[in-house]
Every structure is written in structure tokens, then in C-alpha cells.
Design a protein around this motif. Structure first.
Motif, PDB file in Angstrom:
ATOM      1  N   ARG A 134     -14.004  31.018 -11.982  1.00 32.82           N
ATOM      2  CA  ARG A 134     -15.077  30.282 -11.315  1.00 32.82           C
ATOM      3  C   ARG A 134     -16.319  31.123 -11.163  1.00 32.82           C
ATOM      4  O   ARG A 134     -16.313  32.345 -11.224  1.00 32.82           O
ATOM      5  CB  ARG A 134     -14.586  29.774  -9.949  1.00 32.82           C
ATOM      6  CG  ARG A 134     -14.656  30.759  -8.800  1.00 32.82           C
ATOM      7  CD  ARG A 134     -13.803  31.983  -8.936  1.00 32.82           C
ATOM      8  NE  ARG A 134     -13.619  32.737  -7.735  1.00 32.82           N
ATOM      9  CZ  ARG A 134     -14.481  33.602  -7.195  1.00 32.82           C
ATOM     10  NH1 ARG A 134     -15.637  33.846  -7.780  1.00 32.82           N
ATOM     11  NH2 ARG A 134     -14.198  34.251  -6.081  1.00 32.82           N
ATOM     12  N   GLU A 165     -21.110  28.187  -2.522  1.00 37.43           N
ATOM     13  CA  GLU A 165     -20.713  28.866  -1.288  1.00 37.43           C
ATOM     14  C   GLU A 165     -21.881  28.850  -0.311  1.00 37.43           C
ATOM     15  O   GLU A 165     -22.676  29.789  -0.233  1.00 37.43           O
ATOM     16  CB  GLU A 165     -20.228  30.278  -1.612  1.00 37.43           C
ATOM     17  CG  GLU A 165     -19.064  30.226  -2.610  1.00 37.43           C
ATOM     18  CD  GLU A 165     -18.092  31.385  -2.509  1.00 37.43           C
ATOM     19  OE1 GLU A 165     -18.529  32.507  -2.238  1.00 37.43           O
ATOM     20  OE2 GLU A 165     -16.884  31.147  -2.711  1.00 37.43           O
ATOM     21  N   TYR A 219     -17.406  34.061   4.285  1.00 38.55           N
ATOM     22  CA  TYR A 219     -17.079  34.198   2.855  1.00 38.55           C
ATOM     23  C   TYR A 219     -15.639  34.651   2.646  1.00 38.55           C
ATOM     24  O   TYR A 219     -14.894  34.068   1.854  1.00 38.55           O
ATOM     25  CB  TYR A 219     -18.032  35.200   2.179  1.00 38.55           C
ATOM     26  CG  TYR A 219     -17.517  35.660   0.831  1.00 38.55           C
ATOM     27  CD1 TYR A 219     -17.567  34.814  -0.270  1.00 38.55           C
ATOM     28  CD2 TYR A 219     -16.912  36.912   0.677  1.00 38.55           C
ATOM     29  CE1 TYR A 219     -17.051  35.196  -1.497  1.00 38.55           C
ATOM     30  CE2 TYR A 219     -16.402  37.306  -0.549  1.00 38.55           C
ATOM     31  CZ  TYR A 219     -16.474  36.448  -1.634  1.00 38.55           C
ATOM     32  OH  TYR A 219     -15.943  36.832  -2.838  1.00 38.55           O
ATOM     33  N   HIS A 240     -13.624  31.749   0.601  1.00 38.50           N
ATOM     34  CA  HIS A 240     -13.451  31.882  -0.854  1.00 38.50           C
ATOM     35  C   HIS A 240     -11.982  31.950  -1.209  1.00 38.50           C
ATOM     36  O   HIS A 240     -11.535  31.471  -2.249  1.00 38.50           O
ATOM     37  CB  HIS A 240     -14.205  33.117  -1.374  1.00 38.50           C
ATOM     38  CG  HIS A 240     -13.386  34.359  -1.456  1.00 38.50           C
ATOM     39  ND1 HIS A 240     -13.142  35.146  -0.362  1.00 38.50           N
ATOM     40  CD2 HIS A 240     -12.720  34.930  -2.486  1.00 38.50           C
ATOM     41  CE1 HIS A 240     -12.378  36.158  -0.730  1.00 38.50           C
ATOM     42  NE2 HIS A 240     -12.106  36.049  -2.009  1.00 38.50           N
ATOM     43  N   ARG A 287     -15.545  38.667 -10.353  1.00 38.66           N
ATOM     44  CA  ARG A 287     -16.738  38.761  -9.509  1.00 38.66           C
ATOM     45  C   ARG A 287     -17.283  40.182  -9.560  1.00 38.66           C
ATOM     46  O   ARG A 287     -16.635  41.090 -10.081  1.00 38.66           O
ATOM     47  CB  ARG A 287     -16.389  38.358  -8.067  1.00 38.66           C
ATOM     48  CG  ARG A 287     -15.365  39.274  -7.436  1.00 38.66           C
ATOM     49  CD  ARG A 287     -14.994  38.843  -6.023  1.00 38.66           C
ATOM     50  NE  ARG A 287     -13.947  39.713  -5.508  1.00 38.66           N
ATOM     51  CZ  ARG A 287     -13.310  39.516  -4.367  1.00 38.66           C
ATOM     52  NH1 ARG A 287     -13.586  38.475  -3.618  1.00 38.66           N
ATOM     53  NH2 ARG A 287     -12.372  40.357  -3.964  1.00 38.66           N
TER      54      ARG A 287
HETATM   55  N1  GLU Z   1     -20.798  33.659  -2.920  1.00 39.80           N
HETATM   56  C1  GLU Z   1     -20.508  34.968  -3.356  1.00 39.80           C
HETATM   57  C2  GLU Z   1     -21.775  35.584  -3.908  1.00 39.80           C
HETATM   58  O1  GLU Z   1     -22.707  34.861  -4.177  1.00 39.80           O
HETATM   59  C3  GLU Z   1     -19.465  34.899  -4.444  1.00 39.80           C
HETATM   60  C4  GLU Z   1     -18.650  36.087  -4.671  1.00 39.80           C
HETATM   61  C5  GLU Z   1     -17.422  35.712  -5.479  1.00 39.80           C
HETATM   62  O2  GLU Z   1     -17.591  35.415  -6.667  1.00 39.80           O
HETATM   63  O3  GLU Z   1     -16.332  35.651  -4.921  1.00 39.80           O
HETATM   64  O4  GLU Z   1     -21.873  36.771  -4.054  1.00 39.80           O
END
Ligand code: GLU
Length: 562
Positions: free
Chosen positions: A39, A75, A235, A239, A253
Motif C-alpha cells: 500500500r 491517513e 498513526y 496504520h 515504507r
Molecule cells: N501516513 C504515513 C506517512 O505519510 C505513512 C507511513 C506508512 O507508509 O506507514 O508518512
């Protein structure tokens, strides 16, 4: 005496579902063996960052090449940092670069897939269901620490040179009396929900990351916040719940998240959720004054992909560049497989750089230049047209007024084995070709046309204007472009030598004063008269495209100025 169930019911009176219900609603995906579910999980806090395009590209490639699923989750639980509309904008830019999701959030009123909702702010009841379970199990609790108390605590920890945070003895409410907690909640005292960690900071855990390899990490002992005062999760918690119920197999990530991994692992284990695999990807770095640093949103314009769009780097050039930093063997593969699509390359986790990827704009340019050179003129025309529509309205108007004309111009020395590589980005094109357009040519000040020729290395001389005028007049009188480029040049050579422009380089070098210049200078005069420039695409083709009448008009308008 009240129980944890009473507490959980008081905090979440509307939550009636259980984790089991969620497990059933989001069943394991029916995918072939080895298929990866990955994702991209952006926060809607602004533009698409180059680093985010990189991680999403890599995530999507792993899903696609294993016949899995690549999805997008928004998110958006940090409402303070949210920028209206940026979520959908991020996705549009991503798709623009060819990174297409199979499933997930597309815009505020469009999502696809059956593992949604894909926007975290729409998933509050899911998080609450899981938190309710944790409270009942004694692994989450309401914490009534005020901002002032937290500040004091931080101060005390600083003085004692201790690790900051709410843990151990500092986690004042982790074993708080349930009746008292219930009373305070009924009293409308403010609180947040914390996870109750059972970890010990002195313990080590061993973990295998797909990119980083075997790691030794410090166990988590922090009672992190999982539900904020605004009813939204943090988060760390959100997540993880999502990655579980969206059945993510690989969390790909940025490596900046590696340090919080112990928290995530403890949460997975506590909830009895199977851990996904993790691949922490290199962060894109830049060299500044000999030191490496992270590409910065504030300092570097190339940190935003909008920079590349505006400059008009072709998306295939930019994406290929990102693939070269993803896997060190990409370039070798590309050279062996020039006719293949770049997405035919199979990415591998263990070919990723371990210590950050260095960003190199020169390389983006050289790859783009190379790829653009092999595009058909008609294809390049539509790419440039699409770019100019947004970024250069003047050029756009000229393109759509006569698409054939620009296509012919772009086709100069293109369809050959070794085409010319003049353009690294769409914005390079107009400055080079604008002289083709009569209104642009007519607006040039002919007095500024530079007719000097090189005398010796680094030294230029003026040529008698009368000589230039006579040469160009005779050139027009005998004008013939219905011959090959070679024949045209041979004719020019013969003409030029009459006017003391020699074809013999050595001779010129030995006695530059015996000549007006070299044959190339004669061609240069034609070039300057037609364009006002010392560099243009091949002048034989320039004349072919302009046509005899326009060539004559331009030459006359130049020499009438002498
Ligand atoms: N929302 C997080 C960010 O923008 C995502 C990190 C992840 O991929 O888990 O850094």
C-alpha cells in the motif's frame, strides 16, 4: 466494584462489534501464492513528495510483479496538519506518473475495493472496536495526564537524563482504579487512551527486514497514545489496524519508520494479529557541502514532484531514474533491454541501497534525454502539447495552431540509429525551436545577430558585412534544397570558397588572416540569419521546414539591416 468491561462500555457505548466480526468482514484475500499486498498511505498534508513517489512506485511494482494488490489508504487522522483537497491531488499526481492503484482511496467521494473505507477518518468505529477489546483485555487505559503534567514529566526526565515519554513509573494511570476512572469520565474530565506496554527497554528483539536484513532492536516500553482527545487514533495504532484488516502482506515504507517498529510489533503481538513483512526503503538524500542530508520539503524544489511536472521532465524519464535508485542493477538491465517497458524489470528487495539513495538531477536529465530521443515525433508532440497546455500557454497555442509544423520540427534528425539528444525536458523545447515561428523571428532585433567567426581558439573576428551580404545573396540566387544534405553542403563549400571561406582547417589555423573564415562559418551565417542563434537543430532541415520563400524573406530581412 466496576470491571474493565464497564469501563470499556462507558467509553464506547455505541461499539457493539467485536474483533471477530471485523475478521469476518475483511477475510484473508484469495490470492495466488507469493502475491504481495502493498500500500501507499499518504497523509493529506500537501504536495506529493519525491520520496513518496519513490516508495509508492516501489510498493506498486512489488504488488504488480507478484500479481498481488496495490492499494491506497488516506491517513488523515492528523487534522491539524491536513491541507484541504491535497489527498485527491496526491493520487492524481501519482496516477499521472503511471503508479496506478488496484484498490483504495481515489478521492473524497470515490474509492474502490472491498476492504474499505480507505480513508482513516471514516474508520473510527473499526479503531474503537479494537481499542474496546484492548481495554477489556487490560492492555489499554484512559490516561488523564494534563498538558502541564506532561510538560513537567518531560522536564523531570530531562533533568534525570532519562528517556522521554510515558512508561513505567511515569505511566501514572496504567493501573488506575477503575471506579475512579469511571467517575472522572462521567465527570467529563478530559482523557486520551494509551496502550499498556509490557515491554522492557533493556530487552532486545530480533527482526528481519526485507531490505535491511537482520536487525536487533530495543523492545518497546512506551505507553503510546492510541486514541487522541478528538476521537481519532494515532498513526502507530491506525496504520497497524488497517494493515491487518486490509490484509497487507508487505509494509513498504520509508526507513524513518524503522525506529518505531518495536511499538508496532508489540501491538501486532498483543492483538494476536499476524505480523506482515516489513521493507523499510531508503530515504532520498542530497549532498550539500560534502554532507549527505535528507531531501527537504523546505529547501529543495526537487523534493516535490510538481517541480518535475512543471519543468516537463517526461514521466518515463523520472520513473526510470527512480528505478535506478531503487535497484542498482536496473541500468544494466535497461541497456540490455532497450525495447522493453521499464515495468518489465523485476525489483528485488535485496538490491536496494542500505544507506540512503542519493538524488541526482543530472542523471534525471540524462535518462530523460536518452528516452525522449527515441520517441516518435508524433508521440513527443502529444506529450509536449499536454505539458504546454498547463505550463506554457504561448507554446501551446502555437502547437495546436499547427501540429504538423511542430511535429516536423521535432522530427529533425530523430528517426536514425543515433538520434540527436537535444531535449531533456519539455521546457527545453520552446527556447530551441521558437525561432521557427514567424512572429517570434520577426520580433528579434536583427542588429544583435552575431556574425563574428572564430579566428583562433577563444578569439573571434568580425567579417566584412559586404562579404556576408554578397555570400548570402548569391546563396539565395543559387538556392537548391532538392538535393541530399551532403550535396547541399558540397555546393555551399564551393560557394563559400569563392568568398574566401576555406574547407581546410589546418590551413586556416596556420594563416587565419588569409581567409574570411571556414566553410562552417558560411553555414553559420545562414543559421544566424534564419534564427538569430549560433546553435539550432540541423540547418539543412531547418531550411526544408521553413521553405524557400521564408528562408529568402529571413535572409533579406537580415541583410537589409547591414
Ligand atoms: N501516513 C504515513 C506517512 O505519510 C505513512 C507511513 C506508512 O507508509 O506507514 O508518512
Amino acid at each position: 466494584m466496576a470491571t474493565r468491561v464497564d469501563l470499556a462500555n462507558l467509553i464506547f457505548p455505541d461499539i457493539t462489534e467485536t474483533i471477530d466480526d471485523l475478521e469476518k468482514r475483511y477475510p484473508k484475500r484469495n490470492l495466488p501464492e507469493g502475491a504481495m499486498v502493498t500500500r501507499f498511505a499518504p497523509s493529506p498534508t500537501g504536495f506529493l513528495h519525491t520520496g513518496s513517489l519513490f516508495t509508492s512506485l516501489v510498493s506498486s511494482r512489488f504488488a504488480k510483479q507478484s500479481k498481488g494488490v496495490f492499494y491506497i489508504r488516506l491517513e488523515d487522522t492528523d487534522t491539524k496538519r491536513e491541507i484541504e483537497g491535497s489527498g485527491a491531488e496526491l493520487i492524481t499526481q501519482l496516477i499521472n506518473f503511471g503508479v496506478e492503484p488496484d484498490e483504495g482511496y481515489l478521492s473524497d467521494d470515490k474509492e474502490v475495493g472491498s476492504y474499505g473505507p480507505y480513508k482513516q477518518s471514516d474508520r473510527a468505529s473499526i479503531y474503537k472496536t479494537v481499542i474496546k477489546h484492548l481495554i477489556i483485555e487490560g492492555r489499554a487505559y484512559p490516561c488523564f495526564l494534563t498538558q502541564e503534567e506532561l510538560a513537567e514529566l518531560r522536564h523531570e526526565q530531562e533533568l534525570n537524563k532519562e528517556i522521554p515519554g510515558v512508561y513505567g513509573k511515569y505511566a501514572k494511570y496504567r493501573d488506575y482504579d477503575i471506579d475512579k476512572a469511571i467517575e472522572r469520565i462521567k465527570n467529563n474530565d478530559s482523557y486520551i487512551i494509551r496502550f499498556k506496554s509490557m515491554g522492557d527497554h533493556n530487552n532486545k528483539i530480533f527482526f528481519h527486514d526485507e531490505v535491511k536484513g537482520d536487525l536487533e532492536l530495543t523492545e518497546n516500553d512506551q505507553d503510546i497514545v492510541i486514541l487522541k482527545g478528538d476521537g481519532l487514533p494515532t498513526y502507530h495504532f491506525a496504520h497497524l489496524v488497517d494493515d491487518h484488516f486490509m490484509r497487507t502482506t508487505h509494509v513498504t515504507r520509508g526507513e524513518e519508520w524503522l525506529s518505531s517498529l518495536p511499538i508496532h510489533l508489540e501491538l501486532f503481538d498483543t492483538l494476536g494479529f499476524e505480523r506482515p513483512k516489513y521493507a523499510h526503503l531508503p530515504v532520498i538524500m542530497k549532498v550539500e557541502n560534502g554532507n549527505k542530508r535528507k531531501l527537504s520539503k523546505r529547501k529543495d524544489e526537487e523534493a516535490a514532484v510538481s517541480f518535475f511536472l512543471k519543468e516537463g521532465y517526461p514521466k518515463y524519464g523520472f520513473i526510470e531514474y527512480l528505478l535506478t535508485i531503487a535497484n542498482s542493477n536496473y541500468e544494466a538491465w535497461r541497456n540490455e533491454n532497450l525495447d522493453k517497458d521499464y515495468f518489465d524489470f523485476k525489483l528485488e528487495f535485496d538490491k536496494m541501497s542500505l544507506d540512503g539513495a542519493l538524488f541526482d538531477l543530472e542523471k534525471v536529465s540524462s535518462i530523460s534525454k536518452e528516452r525522449m530521443a527515441y520517441k516518435k515525433a508524433s508521440v513527443l508532440e502529444s506529450e509536449v502539447e499536454a505539458w504546454a497546455k498547463t505550463y506554457n500557454p504561448e507554446f501551446y497555442q502555437k502547437i495546436v495552431d499547427n501540429r504538423e509544423f511542430i511535429t516536423e520540427i521535432l522530427n529533425i534528425e530523430r528517426e536514425k540509429e543515433n538520434p540527436r539528444k537535444d531535449y531533456a525536458k519539455y521546457s527545453d523545447i520552446y527556447p530551441i525551436v521558437s525561432f521557427f515561428y514567424n512572429d517570434i523571428y520577426d520580433s528579434l532585433d536583427k542588429n544583435t545577430f552575431d556574425f563574428t567567426v572564430m579566428k583562433s581558439k577563444g578569439e573571434f573576428k568580425e567579417v566584412d558585412r559586404k562579404v556576408i551580404k554578397d555570400l548570402l545573396t548569391e546563396y539565395m540566387a543559387t538556392y537548391n534544397l532538392d538535393v541530399t544534405e551532403e550535396e547541399w553542403f558540397d555546393n555551399l563549400k564551393a560557394l563559400a570558397s569563392k568568398y574566401k571561406f576555406t574547407a581546410d582547417r589546418k590551413e586556416y589555423k596556420a594563416n587565419p588572416n588569409d581567409f574570411n573564415g571556414q566553410v562552417g562559418d558560411a553555414a553559420g551565417f545562414i543559421r544566424i540569419a534564419l534564427s538569430g542563434r549560433k546553435n539550432t537543430p540541423n540547418i539543412y532541415y531547418v531550411q526544408k521546414i521553413l521553405g524557400k520563400n521564408e528562408v529568402e524573406r529571413r535572409i533579406n530581412s537580415t541583410i537589409s539591416n547591414f
